[in-house]
Design a protein around this motif. Structure first.
Motif, short mmCIF file in Angstrom:
data_model
loop_
_atom_site.label_atom_id
_atom_site.label_comp_id
_atom_site.label_asym_id
_atom_site.label_seq_id
_atom_site.Cartn_x
_atom_site.Cartn_y
_atom_site.Cartn_z
N UNK A 1 42.35 -18.74 -28.00
CA UNK A 1 41.64 -19.14 -26.79
C UNK A 1 42.58 -19.24 -25.59
N UNK A 2 43.74 -18.52 -25.68
CA UNK A 2 44.68 -18.49 -24.56
C UNK A 2 45.70 -19.60 -24.60
N UNK A 3 45.49 -20.56 -25.47
CA UNK A 3 46.45 -21.66 -25.63
C UNK A 3 46.44 -22.10 -27.09
N UNK A 4 47.48 -22.86 -27.43
CA UNK A 4 47.58 -23.33 -28.82
C UNK A 4 46.84 -24.65 -28.95
N UNK A 5 45.89 -24.67 -29.90
CA UNK A 5 45.09 -25.87 -30.14
C UNK A 5 45.12 -26.21 -31.62
N UNK A 6 45.84 -27.26 -32.04
CA UNK A 6 45.91 -27.62 -33.48
C UNK A 6 44.54 -27.82 -34.10
N UNK A 7 43.61 -28.44 -33.35
CA UNK A 7 42.31 -28.72 -33.96
C UNK A 7 41.59 -27.42 -34.29
N UNK A 8 41.67 -26.43 -33.36
CA UNK A 8 41.03 -25.15 -33.66
C UNK A 8 41.72 -24.47 -34.84
N UNK A 9 43.07 -24.61 -34.95
CA UNK A 9 43.80 -24.00 -36.06
C UNK A 9 43.36 -24.59 -37.40
N UNK A 10 43.13 -25.90 -37.42
CA UNK A 10 42.68 -26.52 -38.68
C UNK A 10 41.30 -25.96 -39.07
N UNK A 11 40.44 -25.75 -38.04
CA UNK A 11 39.13 -25.15 -38.32
C UNK A 11 39.30 -23.72 -38.82
N UNK A 12 40.26 -23.00 -38.23
CA UNK A 12 40.51 -21.61 -38.64
C UNK A 12 40.90 -21.53 -40.11
N UNK A 13 41.81 -22.44 -40.52
CA UNK A 13 42.24 -22.40 -41.93
C UNK A 13 41.07 -22.69 -42.87
N UNK A 14 40.22 -23.61 -42.49
CA UNK A 14 39.07 -23.91 -43.34
C UNK A 14 38.11 -22.75 -43.43
N UNK A 15 37.82 -22.12 -42.24
CA UNK A 15 36.88 -20.99 -42.24
C UNK A 15 37.47 -19.79 -42.97
N UNK A 16 38.78 -19.52 -42.75
CA UNK A 16 39.41 -18.36 -43.41
C UNK A 16 39.45 -18.54 -44.92
N UNK A 17 39.72 -19.76 -45.38
CA UNK A 17 39.74 -20.02 -46.84
C UNK A 17 38.37 -19.84 -47.44
N UNK A 18 37.34 -20.37 -46.74
CA UNK A 18 35.97 -20.25 -47.25
C UNK A 18 35.54 -18.78 -47.29
N UNK A 19 35.92 -18.01 -46.23
CA UNK A 19 35.56 -16.60 -46.20
C UNK A 19 36.24 -15.85 -47.36
N UNK A 20 37.51 -16.17 -47.65
CA UNK A 20 38.22 -15.51 -48.76
C UNK A 20 37.55 -15.83 -50.09
N UNK A 21 37.16 -17.11 -50.27
CA UNK A 21 36.48 -17.47 -51.51
C UNK A 21 35.15 -16.72 -51.63
#
Length: 723
Positions: free
Chosen positions: A96-116
């Protein structure tokens, strides 16, 4: 780009052991060190069927592809099958043009669920971070993100490797990186980070106090670990010393072979004594021992050694070696792979021992077994050897001929076999077989006569023997069974017994005929010849009284009368000897007294006669036989013994009559007595007659002799109603 071969290294082993929820960092100082961690990290994930994401920095995507290709990853195929994604930092960290830890935590959750959801077991991600040095909005929260992500990953099947170039990042930031990762990889070593600071401590209040407590705990734990390591090192040194002491003093050659280096790293001094070659030569050339192997055995041993080194399979070979002095020895060499906690086998350990004496003993045993087999095959009797469970482990052809087939193993055969005791006809039970008694009770049985039904239904008579086999502790370990087919012998014995009974019956008839003839002749001599001689005597006496004779004629008459008297006496004696009339008229005792008195007078031998005061009459055949035994024995004493005395004893108990005739002569020589008892030669004819007489009545004749005299003893059973 040239990559390090990391297969089989501690780094690769540690990377293979990473589990989901892991958060680790790699701190590198060169591109080579960088990719030596990142590429195996991705390759392991692909090999395990995990979804892998590589987040590249600006302009490094092509470099990463080349590194993956050099590291054995088929990048295009992995991407086309959705197993690998090569992402740019702008598509992930700076979405989103900047680094946002909260969005990154959401990304890891969504990416893990998508892989599963796509069927992958785990999501594996690594990202380059050199862009962080160049700055971007929101990066002031980067260390907060690194600290908190460990807790976030605990909720997802995700493994994350953060990559940091130590030469680009300031030490202060590297220090924070170390504090936020529980596992740190540096210079190819995966380390449990004792300086890791949990997020609640790093980001919370009272940080200094909590860090003091953590550092003190780490210091204490480090000291405890170092103390344990020192103890383990000491124990290891002691263990190595004991190992060397044992290895250098055992009679076997002990060796260690390093599969990675392809060389012998240790060999015990016994190698020099056994092979006659120096240990140094083996260290210099690990295959030099093969030069000592006998040419006929070398190809086989070399092939087995090659299989063992390449496949890690055990090695066990017997072969001959030729020592430098020309002597030959037999060797048994064995090797085994040393198990590793993880990864491929790296070492083989082995022993080689001198088995020359054992080999010769085994060869001698084989020759003995061959000889035993030849002997067993040639034996006319059946032989079978069974183990403790009753299974047949050895038998010979004669055994199969007797049983009309092979005896099968298992104890159930006893219940199925049919046999009878030959003497009684009683069937044999399963527990009565000699082999069963040998195995169960340790009992030896010899020549038990059985009637069996062979496997083809034929009835046979066998002699069955069995003896237990015992070990050094006297425990029964098996049994040897010997069978002999005596069917023909038993038939012959039966026929011989019938012939013997017929012969004995004929002999009895002949003896009775002889006695009848003797009685008739004696009676004829007594009643005819003796009477004629008596009449002649009366006529001669009358002529002597009435006639006028010259002196010469008178002398002739007188001499004729004397000859007639002598003839009458001799005829009467001969008649009595042929058949004493007392035997019929007054019984055995009177006949014995009359005969003994006449014998003593004629022979000059003093005879003691010991007879019972009361003696009921016996059957005439019995009394005749006893009288003839006395008569024959006294004649033998007179002719052969050289004894001045003799003794006759007759006594009886409830069911046995015993007659003994003994002398005090020089005895019968042992060899002659053996011939007599076997009825061989002329010397045994008279005794044979005595034996036949008493045997015909169911009795037996015994003769004992020494240089102090001879005793003839007849034992005769008496009927219960005999009086």
């Amino acid at each position: 780009m040239k990559m390090h071969d990391t297969h089989g290294t501690p780094l690769l082993t540690a990377l293979e052991q990473l589990a989901p929820h892991s958060h680790l960092c790699s701190i590198y100082e060169s591109p080579e060190e960088h990719f030596s961690v990142a590429i195996p990290f991705i390759r392991i994930g692909l090999e395990r069927g995990e979804k892998c994401i590589y987040i590249a920095d600006d302009g490094t995507e092509a470099i990463v592809r080349d590194a993956m290709d050099a590291g054995g990853i088929d990048v295009e195929r992995a991407i086309s099958t959705n197993r690998l994604m090569l992402e740019k930092k702008e598509d992930v960290y700076l979405k989103h043009g900047s680094f946002d830890p909260e969005w990154m935590f959401t990304f890891w959750g969504d990416a893990s669920a998508e892989a599963m959801g796509q069927g992958f077991s785990t999501l594996r991600v690594t990202g380059e971070t050199e862009w962080v040095v160049r700055g971007a909005p929101g990066l002031e929260r980067w260390i907060e993100y690194e600290s908190r992500i460990t807790h976030v990953l605990a909720r997802h099947n995700c493994v994350v490797l953060c990559q940091y170039n130590r030469k680009l990042f300031p030490p202060e930031l590297i220090l924070d990186v170390i504090r936020t990762h529980a596992t740190v990889i540096h210079r190819g070593v995966v380390c449990r980070n004792m300086y890791y600071v949990p997020a609640d401590e790093l980001l919370g209040t009272n940080q200094a106090e909590r860090e003091v407590e953590r550092l003190l705990t780490n210091i204490r734990e480090r000291e405890e670990i170092e103390y344990t390591l020192r103890q383990q090192r000491n124990e290891l040194r002691e263990s190595e010393a004991r190992f060397r002491e044992i290895a250098e003093n055992i009679r076997e050659v002990f060796w260690v072979f390093d599969l990675v280096e392809g060389r012998v790293t240790f060999v015990s001094p016994m190698y020099e004594e056994l092979f006659g070659r120096s240990c140094a030569s083996l260290y210099a050339n690990s295959s030099s021992y093969q030069d000592a192997i006998h040419g006929d055995d070398r190809p086989r041993v070399e092939a087995a050694a090659l299989r063992s080194r390449h496949a890690g399979v055990p090695f066990d070979q017997r072969y001959r070696i030729i020592r430098p002095d020309g002597s030959m020895r037999w060797i048994r060499a064995r090797s085994f792979p040393v198990s590793e906690p993880a990864g491929p086998i790296k070492r083989l350990v082995g022993v080689a021992e001198d088995i020359t004496d054992r080999q010769h003993a085994e060869e001698e045993l084989r020759r003995s077994e061959c000889l035993l087999r030849l002997v067993l095959d040639a034996l006319p009797v059946g032989v079978a050897v069974m183990d403790r469970s009753g299974d047949i482990i050895l038998s010979n052809p004669a055994s199969e001929r007797i049983w009309s087939g092979s005896i099968r193993s298992g104890r159930e055969r006893y219940a199925e076999s049919r046999a009878w005791w030959h003497a009684t006809g009683t069937p044999l039970s399963a527990g009565e077989w000699a082999s069963v008694r040998a195995l169960v009770n340790g009992e030896a049985s010899v020549n038990e006569v059985l009637e069996i039904e062979a496997f083809d239904g034929t009835r046979k008579i066998i002699q069955n023997s069995a003896v237990p086999i015992r070990d050094s502790n006297e425990h029964v370990t098996g049994a040897v069974v010997v069978n002999e087919d005596i069917s023909a012998r038993k038939t012959a014995e039966h026929e011989l017994s019938d012939s013997y009974n017929q012969l004995r019956t004929l002999t009895g008839r002949l003896m009775r005929a002889q006695e009848d003839e003797r009685r008739r002749i004696a009676q004829l001599l007594h009643e005819t010849t003796a009477q004629n001689l008596a009449g002649l005597k009366m006529h001669l006496a009358r002529l002597q009284r009435t006639g006028q004779w010259s002196d010469t004629d008178r002398d002739a008459l007188t001499e004729s009368l004397s000859l007639v008297d002598q003839s009458i006496t001799e005829i009467r004696t001969l008649s009595y000897l042929l058949y004493p009339p007392f035997l019929d008229e007054m019984g055995l005792l009177s006949a014995l007294r009359w005969y003994v008195a006449g014998f003593a007078e004629r022979s000059g031998i003093t005879v003691d006669l010991e007879l019972p005061e009361r003696f009921e009459r016996l059957p005439l055949d019995t009394e005749t036989a006893l009288f003839r035994i006395v008569q024959e024995s006294l004649i033998n004493i007179h002719r052969h013994a050289g004894s001045e005395t003799a003794r006759i004893l007759l006594h009886r108990d409830a069911d046995t009559l015993v007659l003994e005739i003994e002398d005090r002569g020089h005895g019968i020589p042992t060899a002659s007595l053996a011939h007599i008892l076997r009825r061989e030669g002329v010397a045994g004819v008279g005794i044979a007659g005595m034996s036949e007489r008493i045997a015909a009545l169911g009795g037996r004749l015994e003769i004992t002799s020494s240089d102090r005299g001879t005793t003839v003893r007849g034992r005769l059973p008496l009927a219960k109603d005999a009086r």
